[in-house]
Design an enzyme around this catalytic site. Structure first.
Site, PDB file in Angstrom:
ATOM      1  N   HIS A   1       3.186  -4.955   3.908  1.00 21.52           N
ATOM      2  CA  HIS A   1       3.034  -5.373   5.304  1.00 21.52           C
ATOM      3  C   HIS A   1       2.540  -6.814   5.343  1.00 21.52           C
ATOM      4  O   HIS A   1       1.811  -7.250   4.451  1.00 21.52           O
ATOM      5  CB  HIS A   1       1.993  -4.517   6.031  1.00 21.52           C
ATOM      6  CG  HIS A   1       2.412  -3.104   6.249  1.00 21.52           C
ATOM      7  ND1 HIS A   1       3.320  -2.729   7.205  1.00 21.52           N
ATOM      8  CD2 HIS A   1       2.040  -1.974   5.617  1.00 21.52           C
ATOM      9  CE1 HIS A   1       3.491  -1.424   7.161  1.00 21.52           C
ATOM     10  NE2 HIS A   1       2.727  -0.927   6.205  1.00 21.52           N
TER      11      HIS A   1
ATOM     12  N   HIS B   1       4.953   0.017  -0.419  1.00 23.79           N
ATOM     13  CA  HIS B   1       5.699  -0.866   0.477  1.00 23.79           C
ATOM     14  C   HIS B   1       4.704  -1.890   1.008  1.00 23.79           C
ATOM     15  O   HIS B   1       3.492  -1.717   0.856  1.00 23.79           O
ATOM     16  CB  HIS B   1       6.333  -0.076   1.637  1.00 23.79           C
ATOM     17  CG  HIS B   1       5.315   0.571   2.517  1.00 23.79           C
ATOM     18  ND1 HIS B   1       4.726   1.771   2.219  1.00 23.79           N
ATOM     19  CD2 HIS B   1       4.731   0.153   3.669  1.00 23.79           C
ATOM     20  CE1 HIS B   1       3.846   2.070   3.152  1.00 23.79           C
ATOM     21  NE2 HIS B   1       3.813   1.110   4.042  1.00 23.79           N
TER      22      HIS B   1
ATOM     23  N   ASP C   1      -4.842 -10.675  -0.506  1.00 25.65           N
ATOM     24  CA  ASP C   1      -3.503 -11.252  -0.352  1.00 25.65           C
ATOM     25  C   ASP C   1      -2.663 -11.089  -1.619  1.00 25.65           C
ATOM     26  O   ASP C   1      -3.140 -11.361  -2.731  1.00 25.65           O
ATOM     27  CB  ASP C   1      -3.619 -12.741   0.005  1.00 25.65           C
ATOM     28  CG  ASP C   1      -2.288 -13.348   0.401  1.00 25.65           C
ATOM     29  OD1 ASP C   1      -1.503 -12.664   1.084  1.00 25.65           O
ATOM     30  OD2 ASP C   1      -2.042 -14.505   0.022  1.00 25.65           O
ATOM     31  N   HIS C   2      -1.427 -10.634  -1.428  1.00 29.05           N
ATOM     32  CA  HIS C   2      -0.493 -10.385  -2.535  1.00 29.05           C
ATOM     33  C   HIS C   2      -1.015  -9.342  -3.514  1.00 29.05           C
ATOM     34  O   HIS C   2      -0.698  -9.389  -4.712  1.00 29.05           O
ATOM     35  CB  HIS C   2      -0.125 -11.684  -3.268  1.00 29.05           C
ATOM     36  CG  HIS C   2       0.837 -12.534  -2.501  1.00 29.05           C
ATOM     37  ND1 HIS C   2       0.478 -13.201  -1.353  1.00 29.05           N
ATOM     38  CD2 HIS C   2       2.150 -12.790  -2.696  1.00 29.05           C
ATOM     39  CE1 HIS C   2       1.533 -13.850  -0.894  1.00 29.05           C
ATOM     40  NE2 HIS C   2       2.565 -13.608  -1.680  1.00 29.05           N
TER      41      HIS C   2
ATOM     42  N   GLU D   1      -0.898  -4.393  11.670  1.00 29.47           N
ATOM     43  CA  GLU D   1      -0.142  -3.984  10.482  1.00 29.47           C
ATOM     44  C   GLU D   1       1.335  -4.338  10.668  1.00 29.47           C
ATOM     45  O   GLU D   1       2.036  -4.683   9.725  1.00 29.47           O
ATOM     46  CB  GLU D   1      -0.310  -2.489  10.234  1.00 29.47           C
ATOM     47  CG  GLU D   1       0.256  -2.035   8.901  1.00 29.47           C
ATOM     48  CD  GLU D   1      -0.080  -0.594   8.613  1.00 29.47           C
ATOM     49  OE1 GLU D   1      -0.999  -0.360   7.814  1.00 29.47           O
ATOM     50  OE2 GLU D   1       0.567   0.288   9.192  1.00 29.47           O
TER      51      GLU D   1
ATOM     52  N   CYS E   1       5.479   5.886   4.879  1.00 27.81           N
ATOM     53  CA  CYS E   1       4.316   5.202   4.314  1.00 27.81           C
ATOM     54  C   CYS E   1       3.783   5.904   3.069  1.00 27.81           C
ATOM     55  O   CYS E   1       2.936   5.352   2.370  1.00 27.81           O
ATOM     56  CB  CYS E   1       3.216   5.061   5.361  1.00 27.81           C
ATOM     57  SG  CYS E   1       3.564   3.742   6.516  1.00 27.81           S
TER      58      CYS E   1
ATOM     59  N   HIS F   1       0.831  -1.200   0.000  1.00 26.30           N
ATOM     60  CA  HIS F   1       0.000   0.000   0.000  1.00 26.30           C
ATOM     61  C   HIS F   1       0.865   1.248   0.000  1.00 26.30           C
ATOM     62  O   HIS F   1       2.080   1.196   0.128  1.00 26.30           O
ATOM     63  CB  HIS F   1      -0.992   0.002   1.179  1.00 26.30           C
ATOM     64  CG  HIS F   1      -0.413   0.326   2.509  1.00 26.30           C
ATOM     65  ND1 HIS F   1      -1.190   0.597   3.618  1.00 26.30           N
ATOM     66  CD2 HIS F   1       0.863   0.425   2.950  1.00 26.30           C
ATOM     67  CE1 HIS F   1      -0.414   0.845   4.654  1.00 26.30           C
ATOM     68  NE2 HIS F   1       0.825   0.751   4.282  1.00 26.30           N
TER      69      HIS F   1
END
Ligand code: NI
Length: 137
Positions: free
Chosen positions: A43, A41, A81-82, A126, A35, A16
């Protein structure tokens, strides 16, 4: 009947970027720091879905955790996811994907499926030290 809380843990990793389109890169950096990195980047998000309700006398369950596992897979893991949340997930196209907003999005998706007789709380990590909770208020 006693009211008991059952929990299911799940995991997804996602990329994100926290920023506002109407702010300059400098202003975004001031507010969101690293961020706001324009190259995104990632998490490793840890999710806990908690359901509170009366024990069903027929089954001894508050809610079938195998069923909850399947719902989380379909509503959260498969779509998130991913993924790059900002770009690939509809809900975040115009919503900053902070842990706060992600927890509300997850809550709203699951709330449509989980019976009204159960209270629900979302806990979203997170990082191992930063996490949020949301229970619909
Ligand atoms: Ni981040």
């Amino acid at each position: 009947m006693p009211r008991v809380t059952v929990h299911r843990k799940a995991h997804f990793n996602a990329a994100h970027r926290l920023y506002r389109k109407d702010w300059s890169n400098e202003k975004n950096f001031e507010v969101f720091n690293k961020c706001s990195n324009e190259y995104f980047h990632g998490h490793n998000y840890e999710l806990i879905v908690s359901l509170t309700g009366e024990i069903n006398p027929d089954t001894g369950y508050v809610y079938d955790l195998g069923h909850l596992k399947q719902i989380i897979k379909e509503e959260v893991e498969e779509p998130f996811d991913h993924k790059n949340l900002n770009i690939e997930v509809e809900e975040f196209k115009n919503l900053n994907p902070t842990a706060e907003n992600i927890s509300v999005v997850i809550y709203d998706k699951l709330r449509k499926i989980i019976p009204d007789t159960l209270d629900m709380e979302i806990t979203l990590y997170e990082t191992p030290r930063n996490f949020v909770t949301y229970s619909g208020n």
